[in-house]
Enzyme design. Structure first.
Site, PDB file in Angstrom:
ATOM      1  N   ARG A 242      41.450  30.499  32.731  1.00  0.00           N
ATOM      2  CA  ARG A 242      41.679  30.829  31.330  1.00  0.00           C
ATOM      3  C   ARG A 242      42.019  32.298  31.102  1.00  0.00           C
ATOM      4  NH1 ARG A 242      38.513  26.371  31.825  1.00  0.00           N
ATOM      5  NH2 ARG A 242      37.883  27.603  33.614  1.00  0.00           N
ATOM      6  N   THR A 243      41.179  33.188  31.626  1.00  0.00           N
ATOM      7  CA  THR A 243      41.326  34.609  31.289  1.00  0.00           C
ATOM      8  C   THR A 243      42.618  35.181  31.863  1.00  0.00           C
ATOM      9  OG1 THR A 243      38.923  34.700  31.448  1.00  0.00           O
ATOM     10  CG2 THR A 243      40.066  36.799  31.269  1.00  0.00           C
TER      11      THR A 243
ATOM     12  N   LYS B 167      42.765  43.504  53.823  1.00  0.00           N
ATOM     13  CA  LYS B 167      42.826  44.386  55.005  1.00  0.00           C
ATOM     14  C   LYS B 167      41.809  45.503  54.881  1.00  0.00           C
ATOM     15  CE  LYS B 167      47.799  43.626  54.971  1.00  0.00           C
ATOM     16  NZ  LYS B 167      49.031  44.296  54.530  1.00  0.00           N
TER      17      LYS B 167
ATOM     18  N   ARG C  10      39.387  41.895  36.691  1.00  0.00           N
ATOM     19  CA  ARG C  10      38.141  41.122  36.849  1.00  0.00           C
ATOM     20  C   ARG C  10      37.578  41.484  38.221  1.00  0.00           C
ATOM     21  NH1 ARG C  10      37.148  34.784  35.685  1.00  0.00           N
ATOM     22  NH2 ARG C  10      37.078  35.684  33.599  1.00  0.00           N
TER      23      ARG C  10
ATOM     24  N   HIS D 246      31.971  40.399  29.471  1.00  0.00           N
ATOM     25  CA  HIS D 246      33.244  39.666  29.423  1.00  0.00           C
ATOM     26  C   HIS D 246      33.729  39.815  27.978  1.00  0.00           C
ATOM     27  CE1 HIS D 246      36.352  36.857  30.109  1.00  0.00           C
ATOM     28  NE2 HIS D 246      35.698  35.887  30.723  1.00  0.00           N
TER      29      HIS D 246
HETATM   30  N1   CP Z   1      35.873  31.797  30.473  1.00  0.00           N
HETATM   31  C1   CP Z   1      36.420  32.258  31.606  1.00  0.00           C
HETATM   32  O1   CP Z   1      36.258  33.440  31.947  1.00  0.00           O
HETATM   33  O2   CP Z   1      37.148  31.353  32.300  1.00  0.00           O
HETATM   34  P1   CP Z   1      37.974  31.689  33.617  1.00  0.00           P
HETATM   35  O3   CP Z   1      36.980  32.052  34.693  1.00  0.00           O
HETATM   36  O4   CP Z   1      38.768  30.477  33.938  1.00  0.00           O
HETATM   37  O5   CP Z   1      38.842  32.879  33.319  1.00  0.00           O
END
Ligand code: CP
Length: 311
Positions: free
Chosen positions: A59-60, A87, A109, A137
């Site tokens: 999603r993100t 590496k 992320r 998040h």
């Molecule tokens: N909600 C969320 O962070 O989903 P993803 O891990 O798929 O990005």
């Protein structure tokens, strides 16, 4: 008119109520672009955005890429599993090398809480946190706020239950920081092994003695994913036991208000955190959350780019 005075978006804990309101109202106006036949505006034309995801995401990552493209930015995705990180390249060296290519924004992320605070000391472009360890998040927190506001027209005075693996959930932290600032009453429930020791440090939250207490008369029920990848050891006897005490099903959902909304950041462990009847039921807002994710991420990229006309 409110202005956004942050170079980076690392966490919602850093933001004032006015900052949150500005991001949400910008996302509300961005939604109109997503409903056009041609879903593109020139707002970020000429800007380069690098999506650097050291952890899995559906999603993100996808919605940050779509958000960048809808604003006409050039979006580049880097997958560390096929990059020089395999590496042994350090985050610091990766950052220096990416910076040499002159990006305007890095969306990252990372599994390590606080990795973004390190990254901003290495780069001069804007940094947006797409999730760091169990810390924050922010884009999920904002899209959760927008989804709740869509339903109730407000955030203050609502009872919001957050249920599950609070200790390891960055979503829970961003939701708690943002919802409490907006005047929602947050109730937490989960197994004691999944509740942080000094939970009161997270803000003005109530810790319920059971899931029933948390969801009783709730306007919103947010179910958290069990973060097995962040749990060093098994924190529950088995998934059946977990589901019995902390899973959402049509029976215990009746304890919440009749018009309560059910949310989950995804991916859902069906039959564990919630039953498919609930996940796909009338009260589920899970797909609305995903839809709002694009508009929220457009708003975030827009503001860290300095704002301007959206056309
Ligand atoms: N909600 C969320 O962070 O989903 P993803 O891990 O798929 O990005």
């Amino acid at each position: 008119m409110a202005t956004f005075n942050h170079k980076h978006i690392i966490g919602l804990q850093d933001f004032s109520k006015e900052d949150l309101e500005l991001l949400i109202s910008t996302a509300e106006s961005m939604r109109e672009i997503n409903n056009r036949l041609i879903k593109k505006v020139p707002t970020l034309r000429g800007k380069t955005i690098i999506n650097l995801f050291y952890e899995a995401s559906t999603r993100t990552r996808t919605s940050f890429e779509i958000a960048a493209k809808r604003l006409s930015a050039d979006a580049v995705n880097i997958t560390p599993s096929i990059s020089s990180a395999t590496k042994g390249e350090t985050l610091s060296d990766t950052a220096r090398n990416l910076l040499a290519m002159k990006p305007d924004i890095i969306v990252m992320r990372h599994a390590v809480s606080g990795a973004h605070n390190f990254l901003i000391t290495k780069v001069n472009c804007a940094v947006v946190n797409a999730g760091d360890g169990a810390h924050e998040h922010p884009s999920q927190g904002l899209l959760d706020l927008l989804t709740i506001k869509d339903k109730f027209g407000k955030l203050d005075g609502l009872k919001v239950a957050i249920v599950g693996d609070v200790t390891h959930s960055r979503v829970a932290r961003s939701d708690i920081f943002a919802l409490t600032k907006m005047g929602s009453h947050v109730y937490l429930a989960g197994p004691p092994t999944m509740m942080p020791p000094k939970v009161e440090n997270l803000g003005n939250v109530a810790v319920a003695s059971s899931m029933k207490e948390a969801i009783q008369d709730a306007d919103v029920v947010i179910m958290l994913r069990i973060q097995q990848e962040r749990q060093g050891k098994t924190l529950m006897p088995n998934t059946r036991e977990y589901s019995r005490y902390f899973g959402l099903n049509p029976e215990n959902l009746k304890l919440a208000k009749p018009d309560a909304v059910v949310m989950h950041p995804g991916p859902i462990n069906r039959g564990v955190e919630m039953s498919s009847y609930v996940a796909d039921g009338d009260q589920s807002h899970v797909m609305k959350q995903v839809e709002n994710g694009v508009a929220v991420r457009m708003a975030m990229l827009y503001h860290v780019s300095g704002g301007g006309e959206t056309e």
